[in-house]
Design a protein around this motif. Structure first.
Motif, mmCIF file in Angstrom:
data_model
loop_
_atom_site.group_PDB
_atom_site.id
_atom_site.type_symbol
_atom_site.label_atom_id
_atom_site.label_comp_id
_atom_site.label_asym_id
_atom_site.label_seq_id
_atom_site.Cartn_x
_atom_site.Cartn_y
_atom_site.Cartn_z
ATOM 1 N N LEU A 617 0.830 -1.205 0.000
ATOM 2 C CA LEU A 617 0.000 0.000 0.000
ATOM 3 C C LEU A 617 0.868 1.260 0.000
ATOM 4 C CD1 LEU A 617 -2.899 -0.910 2.470
ATOM 5 C CD2 LEU A 617 -3.082 -0.460 0.004
ATOM 6 N N GLY A 618 1.975 1.264 0.753
ATOM 7 C CA GLY A 618 2.890 2.403 0.767
ATOM 8 C C GLY A 618 3.533 2.643 -0.582
ATOM 9 N N MET A 620 2.367 1.703 -3.555
ATOM 10 C CA MET A 620 1.344 2.186 -4.481
ATOM 11 C C MET A 620 1.013 3.652 -4.228
ATOM 12 S SD MET A 620 0.767 -0.171 -6.573
ATOM 13 C CE MET A 620 -0.659 0.560 -7.356
ATOM 14 N N THR A 621 1.011 4.073 -2.980
ATOM 15 C CA THR A 621 0.734 5.477 -2.663
ATOM 16 C C THR A 621 1.791 6.398 -3.255
ATOM 17 O OG1 THR A 621 -0.382 4.839 -0.612
ATOM 18 C CG2 THR A 621 0.375 7.120 -0.786
ATOM 19 N N LEU A 622 3.090 6.013 -3.157
ATOM 20 C CA LEU A 622 4.171 6.814 -3.734
ATOM 21 C C LEU A 622 4.039 6.896 -5.249
ATOM 22 C CD1 LEU A 622 7.217 5.608 -1.606
ATOM 23 C CD2 LEU A 622 6.051 7.817 -1.486
ATOM 24 N N VAL A 624 1.304 6.641 -7.049
ATOM 25 C CA VAL A 624 0.154 7.483 -7.397
ATOM 26 C C VAL A 624 0.487 8.960 -7.225
ATOM 27 C CG1 VAL A 624 -2.193 8.112 -6.707
ATOM 28 C CG2 VAL A 624 -1.558 5.711 -6.942
ATOM 29 N N LEU A 625 1.117 9.319 -6.127
ATOM 30 C CA LEU A 625 1.474 10.716 -5.892
ATOM 31 C C LEU A 625 2.429 11.230 -6.969
ATOM 32 C CD1 LEU A 625 1.916 10.759 -2.007
ATOM 33 C CD2 LEU A 625 0.017 11.708 -3.347
#
Length: 666
Positions: A617-618, A620-622, A624-625
């Motif tokens: 999840l971490g 994927m968050t990077l 996306v940002l």
């Protein structure tokens, strides 16, 4: 002020001398009051005391102590209005601090039972009682062979209450006779009951018979100034009432004019120490304190002293030293204990019924209620006992207890309900795990069977088996306890067959190195988990598990040799059979069609937020940002990096010469 504190205060004058003698290592053993060293010299002095006692006359048939009987009769005439109740006494007595509560737990982490007595005084009283009986054993040992020198019952002055000794004879002693021959010890009351003011000791060859088929009431005096008891030392005790007309035995506190409810200053009790006891159509109430032998109604088959007779004297080979043999016939008779209980009802004892070192005990139709500790305790070295159609209800600790060292016990149609801990607690672990100061063995015990029992609404477990070899529970109902049947501590060869187990967090739990267990043809309903196996070896077959809310069957940990086969499982939860965390278990041919898979919010949360899931999840968050930032840059086009900046000179009027500036000022 509580009557307990009043009781201790009331006993102080009588106990002070005893305590002082104990501290000095001295003990009073007879009416002659021969002071003897507590250990090595005690036996010699006791034998000397016995020789002195041989010259004593039999008890006189005179009246009881003046004033003592008169007081009891006078109060009886006045009735309840003239009797001071404990509350009334407390109102006239200064307050004193209450003793600390004592707790009783077990090695398996069972919840403690808060004992209402006094842990500071009661152990000392138990030791004093054991010392009194040991002294009486030494004093009375010669009498079976020469009791005719005494001529009948005799009294031994033991502090704070004297002891009436009944030596051997063919005819049974009866209360009516003792009222005449021993009025200081036994007295008849106007209501037809008997008041026992002193200890009564029944020697081998003697029988004390009460009731003889009819009803009778025996009240054992018990109060701040001392208590009475009935103890057999190899003799026989017959308490035989009739249907609807029982023999009633209870403590009696003259100050409260009723049962003694305070144990801190000791309390009256009945003990069968060797010999025989026949208890039929009898009741026992408010007896005993602190320990098993003094717990109320106790059956203990042990007697350390043996008889030595000089008639075995013979010349040794070579004519150097004489030798003699120990004659053990009377000792063997005294050591053995044979007891039957039929239609016996016990209420409010410290320990309801306590049995140890006994074989062939037969208990039928017996109820044990509201004990301060445990209900029916089959302690060490009880073999081949049968408990039938009996119940244990509302006891503070366990209902039925089978302690270490007992084997071959049978329970049939027993009921244990509403007890504070376990309905049935069975401990088969060895008494020791290696060499030990007591020299006890390392062999496990077991071979117990339970048939058609009922274990319901107990505070902890319905049935608890800790260690041992061989235990069978069949055709029994186990309902609405915290846990149903719990087997642990390395128990072996346990069979749980055709039982109805309903409404528990775990219906049947096998854990902690259990081997050779068989769980078959049981019906398990309700609760969280039907069968739970942890680090154990068992065969789980042909069971019906229904209406559970988590798992039908769970197997975790080391499970080599465990088989889960041919079970029918229905309910709602993550999975019907949870064996993913087990090593070596075989799970096959189970019917799980009736299972509805569902997960609670907490289970879903636990499943989602795993460590690896959080890492991804971490990442994927990077990603996306980063993508969002790049897309925004493309929309706005490329700009000069200093587009938003201006030269410093654009913010001033230019360079001014200093001399020109000074001229302007002038």
């Amino acid at each position: 002020m509580t009557r307990q504190s009043r009781g201790r205060a009331g006993r102080t004058p009588n106990r002070a001398g005893v305590a002082a003698r104990r501290r000095a290592g001295l003990r009073t053993t007879s009416s002659v009051r021969v002071a003897a060293p507590r250990r090595a010299g005690m036996r010699k002095a006791s034998v000397a005391t016995a020789l002195v006692l041989g010259a004593l006359a039999a008890l006189p048939s005179g009246a009881a102590k003046a004033g003592e009987r008169d007081t009891v009769d006078a109060v009886a005439e006045l009735g309840g209005a003239a009797v001071r109740t404990p509350a009334a006494w407390a109102a006239t007595t200064p307050d004193a601090p209450s003793p600390p509560a004592a707790e009783n737990g077990d090695a398996d982490g069972a919840p403690s039972v808060t004992y209402p007595g006094d842990p500071r005084t009661e152990p000392e009283l138990v030791a004093a009682e054991q010392g009194r009986i040991s002294d009486l054993q030494a004093v009375t040992s010669p009498f079976p062979h020469r009791w005719e020198d005494v001529g009948g019952p005799y009294r031994v002055t033991t502090d704070p209450v004297a002891t009436l000794v009944l030596p051997a004879r063919q005819e049974a002693y009866t209360p009516a006779e003792l009222v005449q021959t021993a009025p200081d010890s036994w007295s008849a009351q106007k209501d037809g009951s008997y008041l026992v003011r002193e200890h009564t000791l029944v020697l081998a060859g003697a029988t004390l018979a009460v009731g003889q088929g009819a009803g009778a009431t025996v009240r054992l005096s018990s109060g701040p100034d001392g208590f009475a008891s009935i103890v057999t030392l190899g003799g026989a005790l017959q308490l035989v009432g009739g249907p609807g007309a029982p023999v009633q035995v209870a403590s009696f506190d003259p100050l409260a004019w009723g049962p003694d409810t305070v144990t801190g200053d000791g309390r009256a009790y009945v003990r069968v120490l060797g010999g025989r006891a026949e208890l039929t159509h009898a009741t026992f109430a408010a007896l005993g304190f602190w320990g098993g032998p003094t717990g109320g109604l106790a059956v203990t088959g042990t007697a350390p002293a043996h008889d030595v007779r000089p008639d075995g004297l013979a010349q040794a080979e070579g004519g150097v030293l004489p030798q003699f043999e120990v004659a053990r016939e009377a000792a063997a008779e005294r050591d053995a204990v044979s007891v039957s209980l039929d239609d016996v009802h016990v209420r409010g004892n410290a320990f309801g019924v306590f049995v140890t070192n006994a074989a062939g005990v037969d208990i039928t139709g017996t109820t044990v209620r509201e004990s301060l500790v445990d209900g029916m305790v089959l302690h060490r070295s009880v073999t081949d006992a049968e408990v039938t159609r009996s119940s244990a209800t509302g006891n503070a600790g366990d209902g039925f207890v089978v302690a270490r060292g007992s084997s071959g016990l049978s329970f049939s149609e027993v009921v244990a309900t509403g007890n504070g801990r376990d309905g049935l607690h069975v401990d088969g672990r060895p008494l020791a795990d290696g060499p030990n100061p007591a020299g006890t063995g390392v062999t496990e015990s077991g071979g117990h069977t339970v048939l058609r029992g009922t274990f319901a609404d107990n505070g902890r477990y319905g049935v608890h088996v800790a260690g041992g070899t061989g235990f069978t529970l069949t055709d029994s109902a186990v309902r609405d306890n915290e846990m149903g049947v719990v087997v642990g501590a390395g128990a072996q060869d346990v069979a749980l067959v055709a039982n109805d187990v309903t409404g528990h967090r775990q219906g049947i739990a096998l854990r902690d190195d259990v081997t050779g267990a068989r769980v078959a043809r049981n019906t398990l309903r309700g609760g969280e988990t039907g069968v739970y196996v942890r680090n154990a070896t068992a065969t789980i077959e042909d069971n019906e598990v229904a209406d559970v809310a988590r798992h039908g069957i769970t197997v975790v940990g080391r499970a080599e040799g465990t088989e889960v086969v041919d079970n029918t499982v229905s309910g709602t939860g993550p999975r019907p059979i949870d064996s993913e965390r087990a090593v070596g278990a075989v799970v096959e041919a189970n019917a799980v069609d009736g299972w509805v898979v569902s997960r609670s919010l907490s289970e879903i949360t636990r499943a989602v937020f795993q460590p690896l899931t959080l890492i991804w999840l971490g990442v994927m968050t990077l990603v996306v940002l980063s993508a969002v930032a790049r897309a925004r840059a493309r929309r706005e086009g490329i700009r000069h990096p200093y587009e938003s900046y201006a030269p410093l000179s654009s913010f001033t009027a230019g360079v001014v010469d200093r001399a020109a500036a000074e001229e302007v000022r002038a």
